[in-house]
Write an enzyme that holds these catalytic residues in place. Structure first.
Site, PDB file in Angstrom:
ATOM      1  CD  GLN A  90     -11.916   0.695  -3.286  1.00  0.00           C
ATOM      2  OE1 GLN A  90     -12.842  -0.084  -3.950  1.00  0.00           O
ATOM      3  NE2 GLN A  90     -11.151   0.332  -2.575  1.00  0.00           N
ATOM      4  CG  HIS A 274     -11.791  -7.794   0.826  1.00  0.00           C
ATOM      5  ND1 HIS A 274     -12.577  -8.152  -0.032  1.00  0.00           N
ATOM      6  CD2 HIS A 274     -12.111  -8.238   1.901  1.00  0.00           C
ATOM      7  CE1 HIS A 274     -13.300  -9.033   0.713  1.00  0.00           C
ATOM      8  NE2 HIS A 274     -12.977  -9.071   1.935  1.00  0.00           N
ATOM      9  CG  LEU A 275      -4.418  -3.867  -0.227  1.00  0.00           C
ATOM     10  CD1 LEU A 275      -5.363  -2.561  -0.545  1.00  0.00           C
ATOM     11  CD2 LEU A 275      -3.917  -3.646   1.193  1.00  0.00           C
ATOM     12  CB  ALA A 276      -5.093  -9.377  -3.146  1.00  0.00           C
ATOM     13  CG  ASP A 277     -10.337  -7.287  -5.189  1.00  0.00           C
ATOM     14  OD1 ASP A 277     -10.791  -6.043  -5.540  1.00  0.00           O
ATOM     15  OD2 ASP A 277     -10.838  -8.046  -4.403  1.00  0.00           O
ATOM     16  CD  GLN A 278      -9.807  -2.799  -2.085  1.00  0.00           C
ATOM     17  OE1 GLN A 278      -9.208  -2.140  -1.478  1.00  0.00           O
ATOM     18  NE2 GLN A 278     -11.024  -3.171  -1.542  1.00  0.00           N
ATOM     19  CG  HIS A 300     -14.570  -9.573  -6.064  1.00  0.00           C
ATOM     20  ND1 HIS A 300     -15.168  -9.044  -4.685  1.00  0.00           N
ATOM     21  CD2 HIS A 300     -15.710  -9.871  -6.625  1.00  0.00           C
ATOM     22  CE1 HIS A 300     -16.420  -8.666  -4.875  1.00  0.00           C
ATOM     23  NE2 HIS A 300     -16.637  -9.407  -6.107  1.00  0.00           N
TER      24      HIS A 300
END
Length: 337
Positions: A90, A274-278, A300
């Site tokens: 990532q 989790h996808l939100a911060d990624q 995060h």
């Protein structure tokens, strides 16, 4: 913070100094997985670095020239670590997606590691999400690497593209499709069968149906189990996973994946937390403002939003709610993508 700041530093060609790195952790400073990220980003960005040593709590990073190409990085080369390959990938994906030439990555380490997304999450959720904004990448799991044995290997191909599209994922358009996998390595198939049966039973009790595949991996060095569930739709993309541990029943592993999926579905959010911060660093470089919803604002997400705002002329607006709403947009008329 480390991965986001250095990834953006390479993409933007900006120097950055990080102090007090992980000073509040039980093992302060750079550990093998973090050190590999620093050195890998330094390699692709031809960076001058000070503080790139184990246990270092301060890093100065001065990138010079971003170069695509073929690279191999192995987290396990430092202390035999099973550090997360997913987090390394990532960090590399954002700058290499903006390089002048395509890239091929061979990454070694842990592919299924606690407190980080397993590689199947990348292939089923993260990479497809980036594809919707215009990032072109493929990720292939060559060899599974469970914690603590490690030894996994991932291959990725990245084709640079720009500009990147904005997204407006605020409301789901219809119920998402639910799918998943129940997997084992070097353990009885019956464990995977029990995980799948439990997940299907829990979903059926909630009035939901899913397709969950059984998978027996034979490539890993050590044993492990995984339950992973995904929800996909035109404006929905989310993944939820749980890893087996010694002394934890297969049914409990399945419960750990099902519970956050049900919470996500109830929230009405578009993406998982989790996808939100990624997504934030990529959307910060998109051609127009973006907005999406997620179940909650995680710590995060707050950290990534703060880092992005320090390094780019963007504002990340975080609205608490059920679901929470995130907006990413420029603070000026200057295009970012």
């Amino acid at each position: 913070m480390l991965r986001t700041a250095l990834s953006l530093a390479v993409a933007l060609g900006r120097a950055v100094t990080l102090r007090h790195v992980r000073v509040r952790r039980p093992r302060p400073g750079l550990q093998p997985q973090h050190l590999t990220v620093v050195r890998a980003l330094a390699t692709i960005g031809d960076a001058e670095v000070t503080g790139d040593t184990l246990d270092s709590t301060e890093v100065t990073f001065v990138p010079r020239t971003l170069r695509g190409g073929t690279y191999r990085f192995d987290i396990g080369a430092i202390r035999g670590s099973a550090g997360s390959v997913s987090l390394l990938l990532q960090a590399l994906l954002l700058p290499l997606s903006r390089a002048a030439e395509p890239s091929r990555l061979l990454l070694g380490g842990g592919t299924h590691v606690p407190w980080s997304p397993p590689v199947p999450y990348l292939t089923a959720v993260f990479v497809p999400a980036l594809g919707r904004i215009g990032v072109q990448a493929t990720v292939t799991l060559r060899r599974w690497g469970w914690y603590p044995a490690g030894g996994g290997e991932v291959e990725a191909s990245i084709t640079p593209t720009r500009p990147w599209r904005a997204i407006r994922w605020e409301h789901r358009t219809g119920p998402p499709t639910l799918e998943g996998v129940s997997a084992v390595s070097r353990l009885p198939r019956s464990i995977a069968e029990r995980q799948r049966a439990r997940a299907l039973d829990r979903l059926a009790a909630a009035g939901l149906s899913a397709t969950i595949a059984l998978l027996e991996d034979r490539t890993a060095r050590g044993p492990g189990t995984l339950t992973m569930l995904t929800a996909t739709g035109d404006s929905a993309l989310a993944g939820f996973s749980a890893l087996g541990r010694r002394g934890v029943r297969a049914e409990s592993v399945a419960d750990e994946a099902v519970a956050p999926l049900l919470e996500y579905l109830e929230s009405g959010a578009a993406v998982d937390e989790h996808l939100a911060d990624q997504l934030i660093p990529f959307l910060a470089l998109a051609e127009a403002p973006s907005a999406f919803t997620c179940p909650r604002i995680s710590s995060h997400l707050r950290t990534v939003a703060w880092v992005v705002e320090q390094m780019l002329p963007v504002r990340v607006t975080l609205d608490e709610g059920w679901p929470a709403r995130v907006e990413v947009g420029p603070t000026s008329d200057e295009p970012l993508g």
